[in-house]
Scaffold this motif. Structure first.
Motif, PDB file in Angstrom:
ATOM      1  N   LYS A   1       0.826  -1.211   0.000  1.00 55.39           N
ATOM      2  CA  LYS A   1       0.000   0.000   0.000  1.00 55.39           C
ATOM      3  C   LYS A   1       0.859   1.259   0.000  1.00 55.39           C
ATOM      4  CE  LYS A   1      -4.094  -1.895   2.309  1.00 55.39           C
ATOM      5  NZ  LYS A   1      -4.967  -1.818   3.520  1.00 55.39           N
ATOM      6  N   LEU A   2       1.936   1.243   0.795  1.00 55.62           N
ATOM      7  CA  LEU A   2       2.816   2.407   0.851  1.00 55.62           C
ATOM      8  C   LEU A   2       3.501   2.664  -0.493  1.00 55.62           C
ATOM      9  CD1 LEU A   2       4.463   1.856   4.348  1.00 55.62           C
ATOM     10  CD2 LEU A   2       3.000   3.779   3.705  1.00 55.62           C
ATOM     11  N   LEU A   3       3.998   1.610  -1.130  1.00 54.84           N
ATOM     12  CA  LEU A   3       4.671   1.764  -2.418  1.00 54.84           C
ATOM     13  C   LEU A   3       3.688   2.220  -3.499  1.00 54.84           C
ATOM     14  CD1 LEU A   3       7.064  -1.312  -2.315  1.00 54.84           C
ATOM     15  CD2 LEU A   3       7.722   1.096  -2.229  1.00 54.84           C
ATOM     16  N   GLU A   4       2.466   1.738  -3.418  1.00 55.32           N
ATOM     17  CA  GLU A   4       1.456   2.179  -4.382  1.00 55.32           C
ATOM     18  C   GLU A   4       1.170   3.668  -4.191  1.00 55.32           C
ATOM     19  OE1 GLU A   4      -0.697   1.830  -7.677  1.00 55.32           O
ATOM     20  OE2 GLU A   4       0.426   0.173  -6.759  1.00 55.32           O
ATOM     21  N   ALA A   5       1.093   4.098  -2.927  1.00 54.66           N
ATOM     22  CA  ALA A   5       0.885   5.525  -2.658  1.00 54.66           C
ATOM     23  C   ALA A   5       2.075   6.346  -3.138  1.00 54.66           C
ATOM     24  CB  ALA A   5       0.653   5.743  -1.168  1.00 54.66           C
ATOM     25  N   LYS A   6       3.284   5.833  -2.931  1.00 61.52           N
ATOM     26  CA  LYS A   6       4.484   6.533  -3.408  1.00 61.52           C
ATOM     27  C   LYS A   6       4.483   6.651  -4.932  1.00 61.52           C
ATOM     28  CE  LYS A   6       7.789   6.983   0.110  1.00 61.52           C
ATOM     29  NZ  LYS A   6       9.106   7.606   0.239  1.00 61.52           N
ATOM     30  N   TYR A   7       4.000   5.611  -5.598  1.00 61.40           N
ATOM     31  CA  TYR A   7       3.941   5.664  -7.065  1.00 61.40           C
ATOM     32  C   TYR A   7       2.971   6.748  -7.532  1.00 61.40           C
ATOM     33  CZ  TYR A   7       3.585   4.069 -11.917  1.00 61.40           C
ATOM     34  OH  TYR A   7       3.598   4.000 -13.293  1.00 61.40           O
ATOM     35  N   GLN A   8       1.851   6.859  -6.875  1.00 55.08           N
ATOM     36  CA  GLN A   8       0.896   7.899  -7.246  1.00 55.08           C
ATOM     37  C   GLN A   8       1.481   9.289  -6.995  1.00 55.08           C
ATOM     38  OE1 GLN A   8      -1.744   7.061  -8.983  1.00 55.08           O
ATOM     39  NE2 GLN A   8      -1.109   4.922  -8.677  1.00 55.08           N
ATOM     40  N   ILE A   9       2.242   9.439  -5.917  1.00 56.15           N
ATOM     41  CA  ILE A   9       2.895  10.718  -5.628  1.00 56.15           C
ATOM     42  C   ILE A   9       3.979  11.007  -6.662  1.00 56.15           C
ATOM     43  CG2 ILE A   9       4.391  11.893  -3.948  1.00 56.15           C
ATOM     44  CD1 ILE A   9       2.749  10.414  -1.765  1.00 56.15           C
ATOM     45  N   TYR A  10       4.724   9.971  -7.047  1.00 53.60           N
ATOM     46  CA  TYR A  10       5.727  10.113  -8.113  1.00 53.60           C
ATOM     47  C   TYR A  10       5.077  10.638  -9.393  1.00 53.60           C
ATOM     48  CZ  TYR A  10       8.319   8.422 -12.186  1.00 53.60           C
ATOM     49  OH  TYR A  10       8.923   8.324 -13.418  1.00 53.60           O
ATOM     50  N   MET A  11       3.950  10.049  -9.784  1.00 47.53           N
ATOM     51  CA  MET A  11       3.261  10.482 -10.995  1.00 47.53           C
ATOM     52  C   MET A  11       2.744  11.920 -10.855  1.00 47.53           C
ATOM     53  SD  MET A  11       3.517   7.966 -13.119  1.00 47.53           S
ATOM     54  CE  MET A  11       2.274   8.313 -14.362  1.00 47.53           C
ATOM     55  N   GLU A  12       2.284  12.256  -9.669  1.00 48.91           N
ATOM     56  CA  GLU A  12       1.785  13.614  -9.431  1.00 48.91           C
ATOM     57  C   GLU A  12       2.919  14.626  -9.512  1.00 48.91           C
ATOM     58  OE1 GLU A  12      -0.909  16.057  -6.135  1.00 48.91           O
ATOM     59  OE2 GLU A  12      -0.443  13.932  -5.843  1.00 48.91           O
ATOM     60  N   ALA A  13       4.132  14.217  -9.081  1.00 45.92           N
ATOM     61  CA  ALA A  13       5.286  15.117  -9.131  1.00 45.92           C
ATOM     62  C   ALA A  13       5.604  15.539 -10.562  1.00 45.92           C
ATOM     63  CB  ALA A  13       6.503  14.438  -8.497  1.00 45.92           C
ATOM     64  N   ILE A  14       5.353  14.641 -11.508  1.00 44.72           N
ATOM     65  CA  ILE A  14       5.561  14.978 -12.921  1.00 44.72           C
ATOM     66  C   ILE A  14       4.615  16.097 -13.340  1.00 44.72           C
ATOM     67  CG2 ILE A  14       5.394  14.108 -15.279  1.00 44.72           C
ATOM     68  CD1 ILE A  14       6.156  11.325 -14.130  1.00 44.72           C
ATOM     69  N   GLU A  15       3.355  15.937 -13.009  1.00 51.00           N
ATOM     70  CA  GLU A  15       2.357  16.936 -13.402  1.00 51.00           C
ATOM     71  C   GLU A  15       2.595  18.268 -12.706  1.00 51.00           C
ATOM     72  OE1 GLU A  15       0.414  16.368 -15.930  1.00 51.00           O
ATOM     73  OE2 GLU A  15       1.407  14.405 -15.981  1.00 51.00           O
ATOM     74  N   ILE A  16       2.992  18.221 -11.437  1.00 54.78           N
ATOM     75  CA  ILE A  16       3.276  19.462 -10.719  1.00 54.78           C
ATOM     76  C   ILE A  16       4.432  20.204 -11.378  1.00 54.78           C
ATOM     77  CG2 ILE A  16       4.231  20.366  -8.554  1.00 54.78           C
ATOM     78  CD1 ILE A  16       2.565  18.231  -7.095  1.00 54.78           C
ATOM     79  N   GLN A  17       5.499  19.481 -11.708  1.00 54.32           N
ATOM     80  CA  GLN A  17       6.639  20.136 -12.344  1.00 54.32           C
ATOM     81  C   GLN A  17       6.253  20.768 -13.676  1.00 54.32           C
ATOM     82  OE1 GLN A  17      11.189  19.207 -13.908  1.00 54.32           O
ATOM     83  NE2 GLN A  17      10.256  17.846 -12.421  1.00 54.32           N
ATOM     84  N   ARG A  18       5.486  20.051 -14.457  1.00 54.31           N
ATOM     85  CA  ARG A  18       5.052  20.591 -15.748  1.00 54.31           C
ATOM     86  C   ARG A  18       4.177  21.831 -15.553  1.00 54.31           C
ATOM     87  NH1 ARG A  18       3.467  14.838 -18.699  1.00 54.31           N
ATOM     88  NH2 ARG A  18       5.446  14.535 -19.815  1.00 54.31           N
ATOM     89  N   ARG A  19       3.299  21.769 -14.563  1.00 53.62           N
ATOM     90  CA  ARG A  19       2.402  22.901 -14.317  1.00 53.62           C
ATOM     91  C   ARG A  19       3.181  24.118 -13.831  1.00 53.62           C
ATOM     92  NH1 ARG A  19      -0.781  20.465 -11.014  1.00 53.62           N
ATOM     93  NH2 ARG A  19      -0.303  21.499  -9.048  1.00 53.62           N
ATOM     94  N   TRP A  20       4.111  23.890 -12.918  1.00 51.23           N
ATOM     95  CA  TRP A  20       4.917  24.996 -12.415  1.00 51.23           C
ATOM     96  C   TRP A  20       5.773  25.611 -13.536  1.00 51.23           C
ATOM     97  CZ3 TRP A  20       7.157  22.899  -7.121  1.00 51.23           C
ATOM     98  CH2 TRP A  20       6.111  22.804  -6.207  1.00 51.23           C
ATOM     99  N   ARG A  21       6.334  24.752 -14.384  1.00 49.09           N
ATOM    100  CA  ARG A  21       7.168  25.270 -15.472  1.00 49.09           C
ATOM    101  C   ARG A  21       6.337  26.122 -16.430  1.00 49.09           C
ATOM    102  NH1 ARG A  21       9.692  20.661 -18.564  1.00 49.09           N
ATOM    103  NH2 ARG A  21      10.847  20.394 -16.624  1.00 49.09           N
ATOM    104  N   ALA A  22       5.127  25.653 -16.739  1.00 52.82           N
ATOM    105  CA  ALA A  22       4.250  26.417 -17.628  1.00 52.82           C
ATOM    106  C   ALA A  22       3.886  27.756 -17.002  1.00 52.82           C
ATOM    107  CB  ALA A  22       2.986  25.608 -17.936  1.00 52.82           C
ATOM    108  N   ALA A  23       3.647  27.755 -15.676  1.00 47.86           N
ATOM    109  CA  ALA A  23       3.295  29.003 -14.993  1.00 47.86           C
ATOM    110  C   ALA A  23       4.450  29.999 -15.047  1.00 47.86           C
ATOM    111  CB  ALA A  23       2.918  28.705 -13.541  1.00 47.86           C
ATOM    112  N   MET A  24       5.668  29.507 -14.878  1.00 48.12           N
ATOM    113  CA  MET A  24       6.829  30.398 -14.904  1.00 48.12           C
ATOM    114  C   MET A  24       7.111  30.903 -16.316  1.00 48.12           C
ATOM    115  SD  MET A  24       7.458  30.690 -11.804  1.00 48.12           S
ATOM    116  CE  MET A  24       8.899  31.746 -11.971  1.00 48.12           C
ATOM    117  N   GLU A  25       6.917  30.035 -17.314  1.00 51.35           N
ATOM    118  CA  GLU A  25       7.095  30.474 -18.699  1.00 51.35           C
ATOM    119  C   GLU A  25       6.084  31.564 -19.049  1.00 51.35           C
ATOM    120  OE1 GLU A  25       9.334  29.796 -21.046  1.00 51.35           O
ATOM    121  OE2 GLU A  25      10.451  28.662 -19.529  1.00 51.35           O
ATOM    122  N   LYS A  26       4.854  31.393 -18.584  1.00 53.01           N
ATOM    123  CA  LYS A  26       3.813  32.397 -18.847  1.00 53.01           C
ATOM    124  C   LYS A  26       4.164  33.717 -18.165  1.00 53.01           C
ATOM    125  CE  LYS A  26      -1.166  33.196 -18.388  1.00 53.01           C
ATOM    126  NZ  LYS A  26      -2.452  32.605 -17.895  1.00 53.01           N
ATOM    127  N   ALA A  27       4.652  33.630 -16.927  1.00 49.13           N
ATOM    128  CA  ALA A  27       5.003  34.839 -16.190  1.00 49.13           C
ATOM    129  C   ALA A  27       6.205  35.552 -16.811  1.00 49.13           C
ATOM    130  CB  ALA A  27       5.298  34.486 -14.732  1.00 49.13           C
TER     131      ALA A  27
END
Length: 602
Positions: free
Chosen positions: A574-600
């Motif tokens: 269960k812990l590793l599955e949760a870590k995997y979901q967080i890993y996948m979310e980290a990708i989306e967060i990085q992409r979103r933050w990068r897009a926000a900074m490029e826009k700014a």
């Protein structure tokens, strides 16, 4: 008379030679460090020298012959693998500097290789990936800046027109077979995997090089010259493309034989990229089971066996009888190893390098080295002991639970697969004001977790697009890292199979190519063809006739592997599955933050 075979492996930081028997028993092995030049003002730059590498190869071959007390006449075949780096020489075979500014090149013969890890060609890769060419379909949808065509395009922009026109460009395995045989024959492995070559039959229109692609990216000259700088047009002017292990030319040239201490004419197998030699040296293994040793696998079973070749970086290779298009995963590559089979290659640009970076940049690194010296144990053993201490102190059952609130995203050197985004960067969440050895141990553990989580990401994408993966077959130095091997099994939910000498599996794969070349050469002589294969039609006919014999050699020379099975602790799952979901979310967060900074910033 006993026959012996030599495998030569050129890795990122060393060259190695191994002398083996026809059963795969290693009689002697020797390695020698090779030099990599960096640029103090540009971290993207990694350069090497073909002269330096060949000197190291020769020293290693002499050493294994001496150590094993084997006569040169008893060495019946030689195989080579090397990193997928770009070697540049002129039409006479003399090294050509790849560094901007000739004053930086040092001695003659230095710095004529752009290493695979070199990331200077970002703009060129971006241009290529905007081309819309069918070529991109066969590299996962986007060409990596680590491949050869972006590097060649960079050189075109930074060399004089006259010098560029005099250059020959080789993927390093092909350069080495050219150097020791004099034959300009190229390997299908190098051309298909790293040079934008699409073999006939891959698509209805495919005939090798794609002229439209080369013209649209600005390499018209190569088209007009018949691709001579890359090996030529298939079937014209003695241009040959060979599948793995097929004999190159007439074997060792006189000069190369003298340098290596071997016999002129010793058969040389068509080379492969180092990761592909790891596949050759591992996936035909039987398994150690409770009832003994499993039966030898068939070539058909290879489609369920993924090889993970883990050193500085990690490559993930799987073969199939048809092409599977996996976004962000290189390939499908037709004829990369076996005729009419297809290969996909996933990868992590930084794994062993990542672990070293986490350790050496931590404030407690000097304390760790003191513990190593005091206890006489390696770094990883000291960290493993510290983790067990912390687990006991916290009165918890697993390391995963120990680091459950520490999350690491591992792409410090960009993402090779399955995002195919070299601009991705690493991140860590859960930092505290702790610079102790305990903190270093915790960060070491989450680095291993991150490598395993990203491996699952790659495997999930491969499965989603048609691959069936029933086991991971390890090779490379990381296979010695037992906690990482268990994490891979747990996170990816498949057994991990480790050969008896995982660090030598790659060079064993190279030796298998040498044995195959010897077998084919002997067969050709018996059939009245002592001069070998001189036309592409002869090559294709012979490859189709004997190509699968390489698999037989693999089953005979690969030793049974140790099996690491997934653990079934419910809490950890269960812990590793949760870590995997967080890993996948980290990708989306990085992409979103990068897009926000490029826009700014726009």
């Amino acid at each position: 008379m006993t026959a012996y075979y030599i495998g030569i492996d050129v890795g990122t930081g060393s060259a190695r030679a191994t002398l083996v028997t026809s059963t795969g028993e290693t009689l002697a092995s020797h390695s020698k460090d090779t030099r990599t030049w960096r640029d103090s003002s540009d971290a993207r730059i990694f350069e090497q020298s073909t002269t330096d590498i060949f000197d190291a190869i020769c020293a290693c071959v002499h050493q294994v012959l001496t150590e094993a007390k084997v006569k040169k006449e008893d060495v019946k075949g030689l195989g080579i693998d090397a990193t997928c780096s770009l070697a540049v020489v002129d039409t006479q075979g003399n090294p050509v500097c790849v560094t901007r500014g000739q004053d930086l090149c040092g001695k003659p013969g230095e710095r004529n290789i752009i290493l695979w890890a070199d990331h200077r060609a970002q703009e060129e890769a971006n241009l290529i990936n905007k081309s819309g060419s069918v070529v991109l379909d066969y590299v996962g949808g986007a060409m990596s800046l680590e491949m050869e065509i972006p590097k060649i395009l960079w050189l075109k922009k930074h060399m004089s027109t006259e010098l560029f026109a005099r250059c020959m460009f080789f993927d390093l395995p092909d350069y080495l077979t050219y150097l020791i045989t004099g034959s300009l024959a190229r390997s299908s492995c190098s051309l298909v995997c790293k040079c934008s070559y699409i073999p006939a039959g891959a698509t209805p229109a495919a005939q090798g090089w794609n002229a439209d692609f080369f013209r649209v990216i600005g390499l018209d000259q190569m088209v007009d010259d018949g691709y001579k700088q890359l090996g030529g047009v298939l079937g014209q002017n003695d241009s040959l493309v060979l599948t793995a292990g097929m004999p190159v030319g007439r074997g060792l040239s006189k000069n190369a034989a003298e340098r290596l201490g071997l016999v002129e004419g010793t058969p040389v197998g068509s080379g492969v990229i180092d990761a592909y030699a790891g596949w050759i040296g591992t996936v035909a293994a039987c398994h150690q089971t409770a009832d003994g040793i499993s039966t030898k696998p068939t070539l058909e079973e290879s489609r369920t066996r993924l090889a993970a070749v883990a050193g500085t970086s990690t490559c993930h290779l799987i073969q199939a009888p048809k092409g599977h298009f996996v976004p962000g995963v290189w390939g499908p590559y037709k004829n990369a190893l076996f005729p009419d089979w297809w290969m996909n290659e996933g990868g992590q640009s930084s794994t062993g390098q990542l672990i070293d970076f986490i350790i050496t940049t931590h404030p407690a690194h000097s304390e760790l080295l003191e513990a190593v010296e005091k206890n006489g144990k390696p770094v990883h053993a000291i960290l493993a002991e510290k983790l067990q201490e912390l687990k006991k102190e916290a009165n918890i059952s697993s390391l995963t639970r120990l680091t459950k609130d520490l999350h690491f995203y591992p792409d410090l050197h960009g993402n090779r697969s399955p995002l195919a985004d070299p601009t991705m960067r690493g991140s860590i969440v859960g930092l505290s004001l702790d610079s102790s050895l305990s903190d270093l141990a915790l960060k070491f553990n989450v680095a291993l977790e991150a490598i395993a989580l990203q491996t699952r990401h790659i495997l999930d994408e491969m499965r989603r697009h048609g691959h069936e993966i029933q086991g991971i077959y390890m090779s490379g130095g990381q296979a010695k890292n037992e906690p990482l091997m268990q994490l891979l099994a747990n996170v990816c939910k498949v057994p991990v199979i480790i050969p008896p000498n995982a660090s030598s599996a790659v060079v064993l794969g190279a030796a298998m190519l040498g044995r195959f070349a010897h077998n084919v050469t002997d067969d050709l002589k018996r059939r009245g063809m002592p001069e070998g294969l001189s036309t592409q039609s002869q090559v294709d006919e012979e490859s189709a006739r004997v190509g699968t014999q390489l698999w037989t050699i693999m089953t005979e020379m690969t030793q049974p592997g140790k099996v690491v099975v997934p653990e079934v602790d419910v809490a950890d799952v269960k812990l590793l599955e949760a870590k995997y979901q967080i890993y996948m979310e980290a990708i989306e967060i990085q992409r979103r933050w990068r897009a926000a900074m490029e826009k700014a910033a726009s």
